[in-house]
Design an enzyme around this catalytic site. Structure first.
Site, PDB file in Angstrom:
ATOM      1  N   ASP A   1     -48.513 -48.304 -14.612  1.00 54.82           N
ATOM      2  CA  ASP A   1     -47.715 -48.220 -15.641  1.00 54.82           C
ATOM      3  C   ASP A   1     -46.721 -47.592 -15.682  1.00 54.82           C
ATOM      4  O   ASP A   1     -46.196 -46.518 -14.970  1.00 54.82           O
ATOM      5  CB  ASP A   1     -49.050 -48.382 -16.633  1.00 54.82           C
ATOM      6  CG  ASP A   1     -48.314 -49.463 -17.720  1.00 54.82           C
ATOM      7  OD1 ASP A   1     -47.902 -50.581 -17.866  1.00 54.82           O
ATOM      8  OD2 ASP A   1     -49.423 -49.814 -18.787  1.00 54.82           O
TER       9      ASP A   1
ATOM     10  N   ASP B   1     -46.184 -57.837 -21.770  1.00 51.06           N
ATOM     11  CA  ASP B   1     -47.468 -58.223 -21.654  1.00 51.06           C
ATOM     12  C   ASP B   1     -47.833 -59.763 -22.056  1.00 51.06           C
ATOM     13  O   ASP B   1     -47.127 -60.270 -22.702  1.00 51.06           O
ATOM     14  CB  ASP B   1     -48.800 -57.293 -22.581  1.00 51.06           C
ATOM     15  CG  ASP B   1     -48.533 -55.774 -21.786  1.00 51.06           C
ATOM     16  OD1 ASP B   1     -47.883 -55.928 -20.725  1.00 51.06           O
ATOM     17  OD2 ASP B   1     -49.164 -55.321 -21.705  1.00 51.06           O
TER      18      ASP B   1
HETATM   19  C1  GLA Z   1     -49.403 -51.849 -20.664  1.00 47.40           C
HETATM   20  C2  GLA Z   1     -49.701 -52.600 -18.717  1.00 47.40           C
HETATM   21  C3  GLA Z   1     -50.718 -53.178 -19.478  1.00 47.40           C
HETATM   22  C4  GLA Z   1     -51.877 -52.653 -19.337  1.00 47.40           C
HETATM   23  C5  GLA Z   1     -52.220 -51.398 -20.920  1.00 47.40           C
HETATM   24  C6  GLA Z   1     -52.909 -50.291 -20.550  1.00 47.40           C
HETATM   25  O1  GLA Z   1     -48.771 -52.651 -21.997  1.00 47.40           O
HETATM   26  O2  GLA Z   1     -48.534 -53.623 -19.456  1.00 47.40           O
HETATM   27  O3  GLA Z   1     -51.462 -54.926 -18.760  1.00 47.40           O
HETATM   28  O4  GLA Z   1     -52.372 -52.318 -18.318  1.00 47.40           O
HETATM   29  O5  GLA Z   1     -50.468 -51.058 -20.328  1.00 47.40           O
HETATM   30  O6  GLA Z   1     -52.386 -49.582 -21.842  1.00 47.40           O
END
Ligand code: GLA
Length: 402
Positions: A157, A212
């Protein structure tokens, strides 16, 4: 010409080097040779967020191994954020001892014993998005630990990365994973900010292209801080337009993990979600509770005809070829020369959508067979074009084969 032993050995070594040494110009994907078709699996985040534990992961692995998902191609069981709590006195990452009392190695062994592969999550910054220890400054140590545990897939990430350069940061972890000698799929979760499709092919096997996903058809709601955005499924879909040429075997655009079965969309909407992820050659990472899904959801996630489109060996990403208000046509060229086509209706009422052969690269005089991939039946033979009535927020997905 007579060769002595030393000369022969030298020639042999040179030939071996030419044949077997990976060319650095080919980048990591060719070197790790993984994900030749889009990876398929399950990830904990969309449904369970930080509520992860070894019991959850074991029961999910049990479900995938026995409910038809494994046979359908789902392979990687990935724990997302929150499995980690601290670092030990030597700097090694420590799993939450309450939630993972048997340790990550034992859990990875369990997942492997079910015939599946095991994945973990970390972050290129000082902390993960949920505030757990990130890998910055510990890349080689973390990669070594993952390899010792038997990790097969790493999602990496981009939170708390300050002014880090994304290509540099992802390359560091990519090289660290390579150095372990263990084949580990590298999933880059950088949200598309630094256009990873432009440089990702030599670094990782897949890269997120957007922020997301949320379990909604459409949203585009701003975050409380004014930043953009909570994306629904079609908002993510729209952001894939134009990225098609960057995907191929070993290196895929990732429009985020699937929300199918999480309750926020209707069955036709989830069918559309799955159809598009398949056509986009996206990683098919389920994000629902696969232990207790309805038969309808299971049928969507395991539709063999649609999965075959996703896993087609040519590795082409599909693209939008027609837009007429709320009505669209998307198409993907398959290895055998046939086309997978989605007739899409975003509108509020049923409408007819037509694809012409010309739009998909066939001469109009050609007669081709059309198979409906959701009805699981042949629609017949057609010349020049194919039309179907498409319900609101739905797709008709067909394979057109001359
Ligand atoms: C980010 C990523 C998500 C998930 C969260 C976890 O938002 O884009 O897919 O992995 O972190 O905290």
């Amino acid at each position: 010409m007579n060769w002595n032993w030393t000369q022969l050995k030298t020639v042999g070594l040179i030939l071996t080097a030419i044949v077997f040494c990976p060319s650095t110009a080919n980048g990591q994907n060719e070197r790790n040779s993984l994900a030749q078709t889009p990876p398929m699996g399950w990830n904990s985040w969309n449904k369970f967020a930080c509520n992860v534990s070894e019991d959850l992961i074991k029961s999910v692995a049990d479900a995938i191994a026995t409910n038809g998902m494994k046979e359908a191609g789902y392979q990687y069981v990935v724990i997302d954020d929150c499995w980690q709590v601290s670092r030990d006195e030597n700097g090694f990452i420590v799993a939450d001892p309450q939630r993972f009392p048997s340790g990550i190695k034992t859990l990875a062994d369990y997942v492997h014993s079910r015939g599946l592969k095991f994945g973990l999550y970390s972050d290129a910054g000082t902390k993960t998005c949920a505030g757990r220890p990130g890998s910055q400054g510990h890349e080689y140590q973390d990669a070594l630990q993952y390899a010792r545990w038997g990790v097969d897939y790493l999602k990496y990430d981009w939170c708390n990365t300050g002014k880090r350069n994304a290509e540099e940061a992802y390359s560091t972890m990519s090289n660290a994973l390579l150095a372990t000698g263990r084949p580990i799929v590298f999933s880059m979760c950088e949200w598309g900010t630094a256009k990873p499709w432009l440089w990702g092919q030599g670094v990782g096997n897949l890269w997120r292209t957007t922020g997301d996903i949320s379990d909604k058809w459409s949203s585009m709601k701003k975050w409380p801080d004014g930043g953009c955005c909570e994306y629904g499924m079609v908002d993510i879909l729209d952001q894939q337009v134009g990225l098609e040429s960057f995907a191929g075997p070993g290196h895929w655009n990732d429009p985020d993990m699937m929300e199918i079965g999480n309750g926020g969309m209707t069955i036709p909407e989830y069918r559309a979600h799955f159809s598009f992820w398949a056509l986009l050659a996206a990683p098919l990472i389920a994000g629902n509770d696969v232990r207790s899904m309805t038969p309808e959801i299971q049928e969507i996630l395991t539709n063999p005809d649609v999965i075959a489109v996703n896993q087609d060996k040519l590795g082409r990403e599909g693209r939008r070829i027609q837009k007429n208000g709320d009505l669209e046509v998307w198409a993907k060229t398959l290895k055998d020369g046939s086309r997978a086509v989605i007739l899409f209706n975003r509108g509020a009422s049923e409408n007819e959508v037509t694809v012409s052969w010309e739009e998909i690269g066939y001469p109009n005089h050609l007669t081709a067979k059309v198979r409906d991939l959701w009805a699981h039946k042949d629609a017949g033979s057609f010349t020049g074009n194919y039309s179907a009535k498409v319900a609101s927020h739905s797709v008709v997905m067909v394979k057109i084969a001359p």
